[in-house]
Motif scaffolding. Structure first.
Motif, short mmCIF file in Angstrom:
data_model
loop_
_atom_site.label_atom_id
_atom_site.label_comp_id
_atom_site.label_asym_id
_atom_site.label_seq_id
_atom_site.Cartn_x
_atom_site.Cartn_y
_atom_site.Cartn_z
N VAL A 1 12.63 -3.15 9.73
CA VAL A 1 11.96 -3.49 10.98
C VAL A 1 10.53 -3.93 10.63
O VAL A 1 9.93 -3.43 9.68
CB VAL A 1 11.95 -2.31 11.98
N MET A 2 10.05 -4.91 11.36
CA MET A 2 8.68 -5.36 11.17
C MET A 2 7.96 -5.26 12.51
O MET A 2 8.57 -5.44 13.56
CB MET A 2 8.65 -6.80 10.67
N ILE A 3 6.68 -4.94 12.45
CA ILE A 3 5.91 -4.77 13.68
C ILE A 3 4.71 -5.70 13.64
O ILE A 3 3.95 -5.72 12.67
CB ILE A 3 5.46 -3.31 13.84
N GLU A 4 4.57 -6.49 14.71
CA GLU A 4 3.39 -7.35 14.87
C GLU A 4 2.41 -6.64 15.79
O GLU A 4 2.77 -6.23 16.89
CB GLU A 4 3.74 -8.70 15.45
N ILE A 5 1.17 -6.51 15.33
CA ILE A 5 0.11 -5.91 16.13
C ILE A 5 -0.92 -7.00 16.38
O ILE A 5 -1.52 -7.53 15.43
CB ILE A 5 -0.54 -4.71 15.41
N ASP A 6 -1.10 -7.35 17.63
CA ASP A 6 -2.01 -8.43 17.97
C ASP A 6 -3.46 -8.02 17.72
O ASP A 6 -3.76 -6.82 17.60
CB ASP A 6 -1.82 -8.86 19.42
N ARG A 7 -4.35 -8.98 17.65
CA ARG A 7 -5.76 -8.67 17.43
C ARG A 7 -6.32 -7.84 18.57
O ARG A 7 -5.79 -7.86 19.68
CB ARG A 7 -6.57 -9.95 17.24
N TYR B 1 0.84 -1.19 0.00
CA TYR B 1 0.00 0.00 0.00
C TYR B 1 0.87 1.25 0.00
O TYR B 1 2.07 1.19 0.27
CB TYR B 1 -0.92 0.02 1.24
N THR B 2 0.26 2.37 -0.32
CA THR B 2 0.92 3.66 -0.21
C THR B 2 0.09 4.57 0.69
O THR B 2 -1.12 4.36 0.85
CB THR B 2 1.10 4.34 -1.58
N ILE B 3 0.76 5.55 1.27
CA ILE B 3 0.08 6.59 2.06
C ILE B 3 0.64 7.93 1.58
O ILE B 3 1.84 8.18 1.68
CB ILE B 3 0.32 6.43 3.57
N GLU B 4 -0.23 8.75 1.05
CA GLU B 4 0.18 10.06 0.55
C GLU B 4 0.45 11.01 1.73
O GLU B 4 -0.06 10.80 2.84
CB GLU B 4 -0.90 10.64 -0.36
N PRO B 5 1.24 12.07 1.52
CA PRO B 5 1.51 13.03 2.59
C PRO B 5 0.21 13.57 3.21
O PRO B 5 -0.73 13.91 2.50
CB PRO B 5 2.28 14.14 1.88
N GLY B 6 0.16 13.56 4.53
CA GLY B 6 -1.01 14.06 5.26
C GLY B 6 -2.13 13.05 5.42
O GLY B 6 -3.13 13.34 6.08
N ALA B 7 -1.99 11.85 4.85
CA ALA B 7 -3.07 10.86 4.89
C ALA B 7 -2.88 9.85 6.03
O ALA B 7 -1.77 9.65 6.53
CB ALA B 7 -3.15 10.12 3.56
N ILE B 8 -3.99 9.23 6.41
CA ILE B 8 -4.04 8.19 7.44
C ILE B 8 -4.50 6.90 6.78
O ILE B 8 -5.40 6.90 5.95
CB ILE B 8 -5.04 8.56 8.55
N ARG B 9 -3.88 5.80 7.15
CA ARG B 9 -4.33 4.47 6.69
C ARG B 9 -4.45 3.58 7.92
O ARG B 9 -3.62 3.60 8.80
CB ARG B 9 -3.34 3.88 5.69
N GLY B 10 -5.49 2.82 7.95
CA GLY B 10 -5.74 1.92 9.09
C GLY B 10 -6.93 2.42 9.87
O GLY B 10 -8.04 2.39 9.38
N ASN B 11 -6.66 2.89 11.08
CA ASN B 11 -7.71 3.38 11.97
C ASN B 11 -8.72 2.26 12.23
O ASN B 11 -9.92 2.44 12.11
CB ASN B 11 -8.39 4.61 11.37
N HIS B 12 -8.18 1.07 12.60
CA HIS B 12 -9.00 -0.11 12.79
C HIS B 12 -8.31 -1.08 13.73
O HIS B 12 -7.19 -0.85 14.15
CB HIS B 12 -9.26 -0.80 11.44
N TYR B 13 -8.98 -2.18 14.03
CA TYR B 13 -8.35 -3.34 14.65
C TYR B 13 -8.96 -4.59 14.04
O TYR B 13 -9.99 -4.54 13.37
CB TYR B 13 -8.48 -3.33 16.17
N HIS B 14 -8.29 -5.73 14.27
CA HIS B 14 -8.75 -7.00 13.73
C HIS B 14 -9.23 -7.88 14.87
O HIS B 14 -8.63 -7.89 15.95
CB HIS B 14 -7.62 -7.69 12.97
N THR B 15 -10.27 -8.64 14.63
CA THR B 15 -10.85 -9.47 15.67
C THR B 15 -10.27 -10.87 15.72
O THR B 15 -10.35 -11.53 16.76
CB THR B 15 -12.38 -9.59 15.49
N ASP B 16 -9.71 -11.35 14.63
CA ASP B 16 -9.29 -12.75 14.61
C ASP B 16 -7.91 -12.98 13.99
O ASP B 16 -7.58 -14.09 13.63
CB ASP B 16 -10.34 -13.61 13.91
N ARG B 17 -7.12 -11.97 13.87
CA ARG B 17 -5.79 -12.15 13.28
C ARG B 17 -4.84 -11.06 13.77
O ARG B 17 -5.26 -9.98 14.14
CB ARG B 17 -5.87 -12.12 11.76
#
Length: 144
Positions: A90-96, A39-55
């Protein structure tokens, strides 16, 4: 930090450029990868703003700069987790159930990649944009 793990990756560089293999870390042994996207994120933009329930979600940067934030829905506050820098392995794991988002406050496009690993018993590993498991959080970045 509980629910979030920052994992340094080995980077291989020569005059042609660099490479790293995020799928070779021990934490991924015997975990099925069920969704992968770039994915890409343009300057000033937000991507995500969520969480996952099962992964769990695994993020890494490919080029450019962006900031990863954790959201605390109880008081709508945010916490800076990591700043992705250009050519940083670097990689980041974000738990459900951990609400999060990426914010690009630089002057150029950020490119990243993400994949998910199954955490819930009996979860179907096939993901499509029409059957997402993410639940949107209504917290927006306030420039902090």
């Amino acid at each position: 930090m509980e629910g979030i793990q920052i994992i340094p990756l080995e980077i291989h560089a020569d005059p042609r450029g660099f490479l790293f293999n995020p799928l070779e870390i021990g934490a991924l042994v015997d975990q099925p990868v069920c969704h992968f996207h770039i994915y890409t994120i343009e300057p000033g933009a937000i991507r995500g703003n969520h969480y996952h329930t099962d992964r769990s979600e695994w993020l890494f940067g490919i080029g450019g700069q962006a900031k990863l934030f954790r959201i605390y829905p109880e008081d709508r506050s945010v916490q800076l987790i990591h700043e992705f820098l250009d050519q940083q392995a670097v990689m980041i794991e974000i738990d459900r159930f951990i609400p999060h988002f990426l914010y690009n406050d630089s002057g150029s496009r950020f490119t990243g990649a993400s994949f998910s690993t199954v955490k819930a018993q009996g979860m179907d590993t096939k993901w499509t944009p029409f059957t997402p498991d993410e639940l949107k959080e209504m917290v927006r970045h306030a420039g902090s």
